[in-house]
Write a protein that holds these residues in place. Sequence first.
Motif, PDB file in Angstrom:
ATOM      1  N   ILE A  11       0.857  -1.196   0.000  1.00  0.00           N
ATOM      2  CA  ILE A  11       0.000   0.000   0.000  1.00  0.00           C
ATOM      3  C   ILE A  11       0.882   1.231   0.000  1.00  0.00           C
ATOM      4  O   ILE A  11       1.799   1.365   0.814  1.00  0.00           O
ATOM      5  CB  ILE A  11      -0.970  -0.004   1.200  1.00  0.00           C
ATOM      6  N   ASP A  12       0.596   2.124  -0.943  1.00  0.00           N
ATOM      7  CA  ASP A  12       1.329   3.386  -1.064  1.00  0.00           C
ATOM      8  C   ASP A  12       0.578   4.496  -0.317  1.00  0.00           C
ATOM      9  O   ASP A  12       1.171   5.232   0.456  1.00  0.00           O
ATOM     10  CB  ASP A  12       1.495   3.763  -2.538  1.00  0.00           C
ATOM     11  N   HIS A  13      -0.721   4.597  -0.585  1.00  0.00           N
ATOM     12  CA  HIS A  13      -1.534   5.607   0.089  1.00  0.00           C
ATOM     13  C   HIS A  13      -3.014   5.278  -0.084  1.00  0.00           C
ATOM     14  O   HIS A  13      -3.373   4.432  -0.887  1.00  0.00           O
ATOM     15  CB  HIS A  13      -1.239   7.017  -0.440  1.00  0.00           C
ATOM     16  N   ILE A  14      -3.821   5.987   0.680  1.00  0.00           N
ATOM     17  CA  ILE A  14      -5.275   5.901   0.546  1.00  0.00           C
ATOM     18  C   ILE A  14      -5.771   7.287   0.160  1.00  0.00           C
ATOM     19  O   ILE A  14      -5.382   8.287   0.770  1.00  0.00           O
ATOM     20  CB  ILE A  14      -5.928   5.436   1.861  1.00  0.00           C
ATOM     21  N   GLU A  63      -5.453   2.040  -7.577  1.00  0.00           N
ATOM     22  CA  GLU A  63      -4.376   2.685  -8.327  1.00  0.00           C
ATOM     23  C   GLU A  63      -3.137   1.823  -8.184  1.00  0.00           C
ATOM     24  O   GLU A  63      -2.847   1.327  -7.093  1.00  0.00           O
ATOM     25  CB  GLU A  63      -4.120   4.075  -7.740  1.00  0.00           C
ATOM     26  N   TYR A  64      -2.424   1.640  -9.280  1.00  0.00           N
ATOM     27  CA  TYR A  64      -1.079   1.061  -9.252  1.00  0.00           C
ATOM     28  C   TYR A  64      -0.123   2.212  -9.511  1.00  0.00           C
ATOM     29  O   TYR A  64      -0.396   3.073 -10.355  1.00  0.00           O
ATOM     30  CB  TYR A  64      -0.901   0.014 -10.349  1.00  0.00           C
ATOM     31  N   CYS A  65       0.994   2.219  -8.809  1.00  0.00           N
ATOM     32  CA  CYS A  65       1.957   3.294  -9.010  1.00  0.00           C
ATOM     33  C   CYS A  65       3.379   2.781  -8.801  1.00  0.00           C
ATOM     34  O   CYS A  65       3.600   1.750  -8.174  1.00  0.00           O
ATOM     35  CB  CYS A  65       1.670   4.460  -8.069  1.00  0.00           C
ATOM     36  N   ASP A  66       4.302   3.502  -9.381  1.00  0.00           N
ATOM     37  CA  ASP A  66       5.710   3.251  -9.104  1.00  0.00           C
ATOM     38  C   ASP A  66       6.446   4.581  -9.067  1.00  0.00           C
ATOM     39  O   ASP A  66       5.905   5.621  -9.418  1.00  0.00           O
ATOM     40  CB  ASP A  66       6.340   2.261 -10.098  1.00  0.00           C
ATOM     41  N   TYR A  67       7.649   4.514  -8.562  1.00  0.00           N
ATOM     42  CA  TYR A  67       8.523   5.675  -8.463  1.00  0.00           C
ATOM     43  C   TYR A  67       9.801   5.300  -9.201  1.00  0.00           C
ATOM     44  O   TYR A  67      10.720   4.740  -8.585  1.00  0.00           O
ATOM     45  CB  TYR A  67       8.817   6.003  -6.993  1.00  0.00           C
ATOM     46  N   PRO A  68       9.868   5.575 -10.490  1.00  0.00           N
ATOM     47  CA  PRO A  68      11.003   5.108 -11.299  1.00  0.00           C
ATOM     48  C   PRO A  68      12.372   5.486 -10.732  1.00  0.00           C
ATOM     49  O   PRO A  68      13.335   4.770 -10.929  1.00  0.00           O
ATOM     50  CB  PRO A  68      10.774   5.762 -12.651  1.00  0.00           C
ATOM     51  N   ALA A  91      -4.112   2.962  -3.257  1.00  0.00           N
ATOM     52  CA  ALA A  91      -2.992   2.897  -4.193  1.00  0.00           C
ATOM     53  C   ALA A  91      -1.977   1.870  -3.707  1.00  0.00           C
ATOM     54  O   ALA A  91      -1.603   1.852  -2.534  1.00  0.00           O
ATOM     55  CB  ALA A  91      -2.319   4.261  -4.325  1.00  0.00           C
ATOM     56  N   TYR A  92      -1.553   1.025  -4.648  1.00  0.00           N
ATOM     57  CA  TYR A  92      -0.537   0.020  -4.379  1.00  0.00           C
ATOM     58  C   TYR A  92       0.710   0.354  -5.179  1.00  0.00           C
ATOM     59  O   TYR A  92       0.642   0.547  -6.388  1.00  0.00           O
ATOM     60  CB  TYR A  92      -1.029  -1.377  -4.771  1.00  0.00           C
ATOM     61  N   ASP A  97       2.155   6.554   7.457  1.00  0.00           N
ATOM     62  CA  ASP A  97       1.188   6.186   6.426  1.00  0.00           C
ATOM     63  C   ASP A  97       0.755   7.435   5.680  1.00  0.00           C
ATOM     64  O   ASP A  97       0.585   8.505   6.280  1.00  0.00           O
ATOM     65  CB  ASP A  97      -0.039   5.502   7.041  1.00  0.00           C
ATOM     66  N   ARG A  98       0.576   7.306   4.366  1.00  0.00           N
ATOM     67  CA  ARG A  98       0.199   8.449   3.538  1.00  0.00           C
ATOM     68  C   ARG A  98      -1.290   8.429   3.235  1.00  0.00           C
ATOM     69  O   ARG A  98      -1.852   7.403   2.875  1.00  0.00           O
ATOM     70  CB  ARG A  98       0.970   8.448   2.221  1.00  0.00           C
ATOM     71  N   ILE A  99      -1.886   9.592   3.358  1.00  0.00           N
ATOM     72  CA  ILE A  99      -3.285   9.818   3.012  1.00  0.00           C
ATOM     73  C   ILE A  99      -3.311  10.988   2.039  1.00  0.00           C
ATOM     74  O   ILE A  99      -2.670  12.006   2.277  1.00  0.00           O
ATOM     75  CB  ILE A  99      -4.137  10.182   4.260  1.00  0.00           C
ATOM     76  N   GLU A 100      -4.052  10.834   0.944  1.00  0.00           N
ATOM     77  CA  GLU A 100      -4.272  11.944   0.016  1.00  0.00           C
ATOM     78  C   GLU A 100      -5.704  12.418   0.200  1.00  0.00           C
ATOM     79  O   GLU A 100      -6.648  11.655  -0.021  1.00  0.00           O
ATOM     80  CB  GLU A 100      -4.084  11.501  -1.439  1.00  0.00           C
ATOM     81  N   LEU A 101      -5.860  13.656   0.617  1.00  0.00           N
ATOM     82  CA  LEU A 101      -7.178  14.274   0.716  1.00  0.00           C
ATOM     83  C   LEU A 101      -7.451  14.943  -0.623  1.00  0.00           C
ATOM     84  O   LEU A 101      -6.647  15.760  -1.085  1.00  0.00           O
ATOM     85  CB  LEU A 101      -7.212  15.281   1.865  1.00  0.00           C
ATOM     86  N   LEU A 102      -8.563  14.594  -1.255  1.00  0.00           N
ATOM     87  CA  LEU A 102      -8.872  15.033  -2.612  1.00  0.00           C
ATOM     88  C   LEU A 102     -10.145  15.862  -2.615  1.00  0.00           C
ATOM     89  O   LEU A 102     -11.218  15.358  -2.270  1.00  0.00           O
ATOM     90  CB  LEU A 102      -9.058  13.810  -3.514  1.00  0.00           C
TER      91      LEU A 102
END
Length: 140
Positions: free
Chosen positions: A5-8, A131-136, A83-84, A53-58
Amino acid sequence: MRKKIDHIGIAVRDLENSISIYKNVLGGTLIDRYRSDAIGVESEIAIMDVNGDRIELLSPTNNTTSPIARFIKQKGKGVHHIAYQVENLDEAIIELEEQGIRILADSLRTNKHGRRLIYLNPADTEGTIIEYCDYPNKGL
Protein backbone atom coordinates in the motif's frame (compact mmCIF):
# COMPACT_ATOMS: atom_id res chain seq x y z
CA MET A 1 4.98 -8.98 -8.53
CA ARG A 2 5.37 -7.55 -5.06
CA LYS A 3 2.89 -4.84 -4.04
CA LYS A 4 2.48 -2.68 -0.96
CA ILE A 5 0.00 0.00 0.00
CA ASP A 6 1.33 3.39 -1.06
CA HIS A 7 -1.53 5.61 0.09
CA ILE A 8 -5.28 5.90 0.55
CA GLY A 9 -7.18 8.61 -1.34
CA ILE A 10 -10.07 10.25 0.51
CA ALA A 11 -12.69 12.36 -1.31
CA VAL A 12 -13.59 15.42 0.76
CA ARG A 13 -15.83 18.45 0.35
CA ASP A 14 -13.99 20.76 2.77
CA LEU A 15 -10.21 20.44 2.40
CA GLU A 16 -9.36 22.87 5.21
CA ASN A 17 -11.55 21.04 7.71
CA SER A 18 -10.20 17.67 6.59
CA ILE A 19 -6.59 18.81 6.99
CA SER A 20 -7.47 20.05 10.47
CA ILE A 21 -8.97 16.68 11.43
CA TYR A 22 -5.95 14.77 10.18
CA LYS A 23 -3.59 17.14 12.01
CA ASN A 24 -5.44 17.69 15.29
CA VAL A 25 -7.29 14.41 15.78
CA LEU A 26 -4.93 11.91 14.12
CA GLY A 27 -1.64 13.70 14.77
CA GLY A 28 -0.79 13.90 11.08
CA THR A 29 1.55 16.25 9.28
CA LEU A 30 0.79 18.09 6.06
CA ILE A 31 3.51 17.00 3.61
CA ASP A 32 2.33 18.84 0.51
CA ARG A 33 -0.65 20.65 -0.88
CA TYR A 34 -1.21 21.40 -4.53
CA ARG A 35 -3.81 21.88 -7.20
CA SER A 36 -4.01 19.86 -10.38
CA ASP A 37 -6.15 21.14 -13.22
CA ALA A 38 -5.16 18.25 -15.50
CA ILE A 39 -8.10 16.64 -17.27
CA GLY A 40 -9.23 13.65 -15.24
CA VAL A 41 -7.80 15.07 -12.01
CA GLU A 42 -9.17 18.58 -11.44
CA SER A 43 -8.63 18.50 -7.71
CA GLU A 44 -6.83 20.17 -4.87
CA ILE A 45 -4.75 17.57 -3.08
CA ALA A 46 -3.35 17.58 0.45
CA ILE A 47 -0.85 14.84 1.26
CA MET A 48 -0.86 13.91 4.92
CA ASP A 49 1.55 11.68 6.81
CA VAL A 50 0.00 9.88 9.77
CA ASN A 51 2.70 7.91 11.60
CA GLY A 52 4.39 6.89 8.35
CA ASP A 53 1.19 6.19 6.43
CA ARG A 54 0.20 8.45 3.54
CA ILE A 55 -3.28 9.82 3.01
CA GLU A 56 -4.27 11.94 0.02
CA LEU A 57 -7.18 14.27 0.72
CA LEU A 58 -8.87 15.03 -2.61
CA SER A 59 -11.19 18.00 -3.07
CA PRO A 60 -12.76 18.73 -6.49
CA THR A 61 -11.91 22.04 -8.14
CA ASN A 62 -14.49 21.68 -10.90
CA ASN A 63 -17.89 20.39 -9.83
CA THR A 64 -18.86 19.61 -13.43
CA THR A 65 -15.91 17.58 -14.75
CA SER A 66 -13.79 16.51 -11.77
CA PRO A 67 -13.89 12.75 -11.17
CA ILE A 68 -13.78 13.50 -7.43
CA ALA A 69 -16.91 15.66 -7.75
CA ARG A 70 -18.58 12.84 -9.68
CA PHE A 71 -17.54 10.33 -7.01
CA ILE A 72 -18.94 12.50 -4.19
CA LYS A 73 -22.24 12.96 -6.07
CA GLN A 74 -22.58 9.20 -6.63
CA LYS A 75 -21.18 7.73 -3.40
CA GLY A 76 -20.63 10.60 -0.99
CA LYS A 77 -17.39 11.67 0.61
CA GLY A 78 -15.01 9.06 1.98
CA VAL A 79 -12.48 6.52 0.72
CA HIS A 80 -12.01 7.11 -3.01
CA HIS A 81 -9.14 4.76 -3.85
CA ILE A 82 -6.37 2.58 -2.51
CA ALA A 83 -2.99 2.90 -4.19
CA TYR A 84 -0.54 0.02 -4.38
CA GLN A 85 3.10 0.62 -5.16
CA VAL A 86 4.57 -1.88 -7.61
CA GLU A 87 8.17 -2.44 -8.60
CA ASN A 88 7.62 -1.61 -12.27
CA LEU A 89 4.38 -0.11 -13.53
CA ASP A 90 4.90 -1.22 -17.13
CA GLU A 91 5.41 -4.84 -16.07
CA ALA A 92 2.46 -4.64 -13.67
CA ILE A 93 0.19 -3.46 -16.52
CA ILE A 94 1.24 -6.46 -18.62
CA GLU A 95 0.56 -8.76 -15.66
CA LEU A 96 -2.91 -7.23 -15.21
CA GLU A 97 -3.71 -7.73 -18.89
CA GLU A 98 -2.63 -11.38 -18.62
CA GLN A 99 -5.01 -11.76 -15.67
CA GLY A 100 -7.89 -10.20 -17.62
CA ILE A 101 -7.98 -7.03 -15.50
CA ARG A 102 -8.57 -3.93 -17.57
CA ILE A 103 -6.89 -0.61 -16.88
CA LEU A 104 -8.18 2.88 -17.49
CA ALA A 105 -5.55 3.80 -20.09
CA ASP A 106 -6.46 7.49 -20.08
CA SER A 107 -5.55 7.68 -16.38
CA LEU A 108 -1.85 6.87 -17.01
CA ARG A 109 0.25 9.85 -15.91
CA THR A 110 3.15 11.04 -13.80
CA ASN A 111 2.33 13.36 -10.92
CA LYS A 112 4.41 16.24 -9.61
CA HIS A 113 6.24 13.93 -7.18
CA GLY A 114 7.47 11.65 -9.98
CA ARG A 115 4.96 8.94 -9.18
CA ARG A 116 3.74 7.14 -12.30
CA LEU A 117 0.22 5.87 -11.86
CA ILE A 118 -2.72 4.20 -13.51
CA TYR A 119 -6.16 3.12 -12.32
CA LEU A 120 -7.60 -0.35 -12.72
CA ASN A 121 -11.11 -0.62 -14.13
CA PRO A 122 -13.46 -0.75 -11.09
CA ALA A 123 -15.76 -3.08 -13.04
CA ASP A 124 -12.98 -5.69 -12.71
CA THR A 125 -12.22 -5.02 -9.02
CA GLU A 126 -15.67 -5.43 -7.45
CA GLY A 127 -16.20 -1.66 -7.58
CA THR A 128 -13.08 -0.69 -5.65
CA ILE A 129 -10.99 2.02 -7.28
CA ILE A 130 -7.42 0.72 -7.25
CA GLU A 131 -4.38 2.68 -8.33
CA TYR A 132 -1.08 1.06 -9.25
CA CYS A 133 1.96 3.29 -9.01
CA ASP A 134 5.71 3.25 -9.10
CA TYR A 135 8.52 5.68 -8.46
CA PRO A 136 11.00 5.11 -11.30
CA ASN A 137 13.75 7.02 -9.49
CA LYS A 138 13.27 5.39 -6.08
CA GLY A 139 12.22 1.74 -6.10
CA LEU A 140 9.95 -0.33 -3.88
